[in-house]
Design a protein around this motif. Structure first.
Motif, PDB file in Angstrom:
ATOM      1  N   LEU A 194      30.222  48.971  44.607  1.00  0.00           N
ATOM      2  CA  LEU A 194      30.774  48.305  43.428  1.00  0.00           C
ATOM      3  C   LEU A 194      32.108  48.934  43.032  1.00  0.00           C
ATOM      4  CD1 LEU A 194      27.491  47.893  41.371  1.00  0.00           C
ATOM      5  CD2 LEU A 194      28.713  46.134  42.686  1.00  0.00           C
ATOM      6  N   LEU A 195      32.160  50.250  43.061  1.00  0.00           N
ATOM      7  CA  LEU A 195      33.417  50.944  42.736  1.00  0.00           C
ATOM      8  C   LEU A 195      34.509  50.611  43.753  1.00  0.00           C
ATOM      9  CD1 LEU A 195      32.000  54.427  41.709  1.00  0.00           C
ATOM     10  CD2 LEU A 195      33.100  52.752  40.214  1.00  0.00           C
ATOM     11  N   GLU A 196      34.148  50.575  45.028  1.00  0.00           N
ATOM     12  CA  GLU A 196      35.120  50.219  46.063  1.00  0.00           C
ATOM     13  C   GLU A 196      35.665  48.808  45.847  1.00  0.00           C
ATOM     14  OE1 GLU A 196      33.034  50.786  49.764  1.00  0.00           O
ATOM     15  OE2 GLU A 196      33.269  52.963  49.693  1.00  0.00           O
ATOM     16  N   THR A 197      34.796  47.878  45.475  1.00  0.00           N
ATOM     17  CA  THR A 197      35.215  46.499  45.238  1.00  0.00           C
ATOM     18  C   THR A 197      36.162  46.418  44.051  1.00  0.00           C
ATOM     19  OG1 THR A 197      33.135  45.689  46.171  1.00  0.00           O
ATOM     20  CG2 THR A 197      34.400  44.146  44.811  1.00  0.00           C
ATOM     21  N   VAL A 198      35.844  47.103  42.987  1.00  0.00           N
ATOM     22  CA  VAL A 198      36.736  47.123  41.821  1.00  0.00           C
ATOM     23  C   VAL A 198      38.082  47.727  42.202  1.00  0.00           C
ATOM     24  CG1 VAL A 198      37.083  48.109  39.503  1.00  0.00           C
ATOM     25  CG2 VAL A 198      34.855  47.149  40.137  1.00  0.00           C
ATOM     26  N   HIS A 199      38.062  48.785  42.990  1.00  0.00           N
ATOM     27  CA  HIS A 199      39.305  49.426  43.433  1.00  0.00           C
ATOM     28  C   HIS A 199      40.158  48.470  44.261  1.00  0.00           C
ATOM     29  CE1 HIS A 199      42.121  52.399  44.885  1.00  0.00           C
ATOM     30  NE2 HIS A 199      41.845  52.014  46.127  1.00  0.00           N
ATOM     31  N   VAL A 200      39.542  47.772  45.215  1.00  0.00           N
ATOM     32  CA  VAL A 200      40.284  46.829  46.064  1.00  0.00           C
ATOM     33  C   VAL A 200      40.920  45.743  45.207  1.00  0.00           C
ATOM     34  CG1 VAL A 200      40.018  45.008  47.805  1.00  0.00           C
ATOM     35  CG2 VAL A 200      39.014  47.258  48.192  1.00  0.00           C
ATOM     36  N   TYR A 201      40.158  45.191  44.288  1.00  0.00           N
ATOM     37  CA  TYR A 201      40.704  44.105  43.463  1.00  0.00           C
ATOM     38  C   TYR A 201      41.794  44.582  42.522  1.00  0.00           C
ATOM     39  CZ  TYR A 201      38.496  39.957  45.029  1.00  0.00           C
ATOM     40  OH  TYR A 201      38.176  38.875  45.793  1.00  0.00           O
ATOM     41  N   SER A 202      41.672  45.814  42.056  1.00  0.00           N
ATOM     42  CA  SER A 202      42.727  46.354  41.179  1.00  0.00           C
ATOM     43  C   SER A 202      43.976  46.709  41.959  1.00  0.00           C
ATOM     44  CB  SER A 202      42.214  47.601  40.447  1.00  0.00           C
ATOM     45  OG  SER A 202      41.173  47.256  39.584  1.00  0.00           O
ATOM     46  N   SER A 203      43.804  47.415  43.079  1.00  0.00           N
ATOM     47  CA  SER A 203      44.958  47.940  43.812  1.00  0.00           C
ATOM     48  C   SER A 203      45.613  46.924  44.739  1.00  0.00           C
ATOM     49  CB  SER A 203      44.562  49.184  44.606  1.00  0.00           C
ATOM     50  OG  SER A 203      43.636  48.857  45.616  1.00  0.00           O
ATOM     51  N   GLN A 204      44.823  46.050  45.362  1.00  0.00           N
ATOM     52  CA  GLN A 204      45.387  45.130  46.347  1.00  0.00           C
ATOM     53  C   GLN A 204      45.604  43.716  45.817  1.00  0.00           C
ATOM     54  OE1 GLN A 204      43.357  45.370  50.121  1.00  0.00           O
ATOM     55  NE2 GLN A 204      43.274  47.598  50.020  1.00  0.00           N
ATOM     56  N   TYR A 205      44.825  43.324  44.828  1.00  0.00           N
ATOM     57  CA  TYR A 205      44.958  41.985  44.276  1.00  0.00           C
ATOM     58  C   TYR A 205      45.631  41.990  42.899  1.00  0.00           C
ATOM     59  CZ  TYR A 205      41.696  40.154  47.815  1.00  0.00           C
ATOM     60  OH  TYR A 205      41.087  39.786  48.990  1.00  0.00           O
ATOM     61  N   GLY A 206      45.747  43.166  42.285  1.00  0.00           N
ATOM     62  CA  GLY A 206      46.324  43.254  40.956  1.00  0.00           C
ATOM     63  C   GLY A 206      45.442  42.627  39.884  1.00  0.00           C
ATOM     64  N   PHE A 207      44.158  42.551  40.161  1.00  0.00           N
ATOM     65  CA  PHE A 207      43.196  41.918  39.264  1.00  0.00           C
ATOM     66  C   PHE A 207      42.675  42.972  38.287  1.00  0.00           C
ATOM     67  CE2 PHE A 207      39.277  39.279  38.624  1.00  0.00           C
ATOM     68  CZ  PHE A 207      39.902  38.059  38.454  1.00  0.00           C
ATOM     69  N   PRO A 208      42.609  42.683  36.998  1.00  0.00           N
ATOM     70  CA  PRO A 208      42.111  43.687  36.034  1.00  0.00           C
ATOM     71  C   PRO A 208      40.675  44.119  36.355  1.00  0.00           C
ATOM     72  CG  PRO A 208      43.137  41.835  34.894  1.00  0.00           C
ATOM     73  CD  PRO A 208      43.015  41.447  36.339  1.00  0.00           C
ATOM     74  N   ALA A 209      40.442  45.412  36.263  1.00  0.00           N
ATOM     75  CA  ALA A 209      39.128  45.972  36.618  1.00  0.00           C
ATOM     76  C   ALA A 209      38.014  45.334  35.801  1.00  0.00           C
ATOM     77  CB  ALA A 209      39.140  47.484  36.428  1.00  0.00           C
ATOM     78  N   PHE A 210      38.242  45.112  34.510  1.00  0.00           N
ATOM     79  CA  PHE A 210      37.174  44.575  33.675  1.00  0.00           C
ATOM     80  C   PHE A 210      36.755  43.169  34.118  1.00  0.00           C
ATOM     81  CE2 PHE A 210      40.844  42.893  31.443  1.00  0.00           C
ATOM     82  CZ  PHE A 210      40.419  41.662  30.962  1.00  0.00           C
ATOM     83  N   LYS A 211      37.695  42.396  34.678  1.00  0.00           N
ATOM     84  CA  LYS A 211      37.340  41.053  35.169  1.00  0.00           C
ATOM     85  C   LYS A 211      36.527  41.142  36.461  1.00  0.00           C
ATOM     86  CE  LYS A 211      40.929  38.304  33.026  1.00  0.00           C
ATOM     87  NZ  LYS A 211      41.972  37.283  33.236  1.00  0.00           N
ATOM     88  N   THR A 212      36.884  42.084  37.316  1.00  0.00           N
ATOM     89  CA  THR A 212      36.113  42.280  38.543  1.00  0.00           C
ATOM     90  C   THR A 212      34.704  42.750  38.202  1.00  0.00           C
ATOM     91  OG1 THR A 212      38.135  42.873  39.715  1.00  0.00           O
ATOM     92  CG2 THR A 212      36.062  43.444  40.786  1.00  0.00           C
ATOM     93  N   ILE A 213      34.609  43.667  37.267  1.00  0.00           N
ATOM     94  CA  ILE A 213      33.305  44.175  36.836  1.00  0.00           C
ATOM     95  C   ILE A 213      32.456  43.034  36.272  1.00  0.00           C
ATOM     96  CG2 ILE A 213      32.144  45.657  35.145  1.00  0.00           C
ATOM     97  CD1 ILE A 213      34.547  47.633  35.596  1.00  0.00           C
ATOM     98  N   ALA A 214      33.064  42.160  35.483  1.00  0.00           N
ATOM     99  CA  ALA A 214      32.332  41.021  34.914  1.00  0.00           C
ATOM    100  C   ALA A 214      31.858  40.072  36.015  1.00  0.00           C
ATOM    101  CB  ALA A 214      33.206  40.275  33.910  1.00  0.00           C
ATOM    102  N   ALA A 215      32.720  39.796  36.995  1.00  0.00           N
ATOM    103  CA  ALA A 215      32.343  38.896  38.094  1.00  0.00           C
ATOM    104  C   ALA A 215      31.205  39.493  38.913  1.00  0.00           C
ATOM    105  CB  ALA A 215      33.555  38.614  38.981  1.00  0.00           C
ATOM    106  N   LEU A 216      31.307  40.775  39.216  1.00  0.00           N
ATOM    107  CA  LEU A 216      30.243  41.439  39.976  1.00  0.00           C
ATOM    108  C   LEU A 216      28.946  41.470  39.170  1.00  0.00           C
ATOM    109  CD1 LEU A 216      32.237  44.421  41.509  1.00  0.00           C
ATOM    110  CD2 LEU A 216      31.246  42.479  42.752  1.00  0.00           C
ATOM    111  N   GLY A 217      29.066  41.735  37.881  1.00  0.00           N
ATOM    112  CA  GLY A 217      27.880  41.768  37.019  1.00  0.00           C
ATOM    113  C   GLY A 217      27.161  40.434  37.005  1.00  0.00           C
ATOM    114  N   GLY A 218      27.929  39.354  36.943  1.00  0.00           N
ATOM    115  CA  GLY A 218      27.323  38.028  36.964  1.00  0.00           C
ATOM    116  C   GLY A 218      26.608  37.756  38.276  1.00  0.00           C
TER     117      GLY A 218
END
Length: 124
Positions: A51-75
């Motif tokens: 989960l942490l790796e996925t949030v990192h990839v989306y933040s660093s490579q996609y420029g996606f806010p971490a909280f949105k990735t966390i919400a998507a993964l949580g869902g």
């Protein structure tokens, strides 16, 4: 045809990344995996590390806010009732033993992931 998708499967970070990226070449395969989980073809777990790796990839490579990735993964985790595995107090020692057996230290993060899975009795 033999069903080889029995038991408990650990979802790798790549599958999580692909499932959130509709433009990925592997998006449809990731969705197929999640459909099989939803249809109870097999059970799946994910580690906190993935989960942490996925949030990192989306933040660093996609420029996606971490909280949105966390919400998507949580869902996704909630909808599919995927259990999140955490390292145990023994995981560091398991990791050390696995690392000692390796000739090349290719990816220590994968070795730690393996130790977490083993300590949580996920192996086949």
């Amino acid at each position: 045809m033999k069903n080889s998708l029995k038991g408990i499967w650990a979802l790798d970070s790549n599958i999580l990344v692909y499932s959130l990226d509709r433009n990925s070449l592997y998006f449809n395969q990731a969705v197929e995996i999640f459909t099989k989980i939803k249809n109870q073809t097999f059970s799946a777990v994910v580690t906190q590390q993935n989960l942490l790796e996925t949030v990192h990839v989306y933040s660093s490579q996609y420029g996606f806010p971490a909280f949105k990735t966390i919400a998507a993964l949580g869902g996704l985790i909630s909808e599919l009732e995927i259990k999140i595995l955490l390292p145990k107090s023994t995981t560091w020692n398991s990791f050390s033993r696995i690392l000692e057996l390796q000739k090349n230290e290719i990816d220590i993060f994968d070795y730690y992931l393996a130790a977490t899975l083993i300590d949580n009795s996920v192996y086949q």
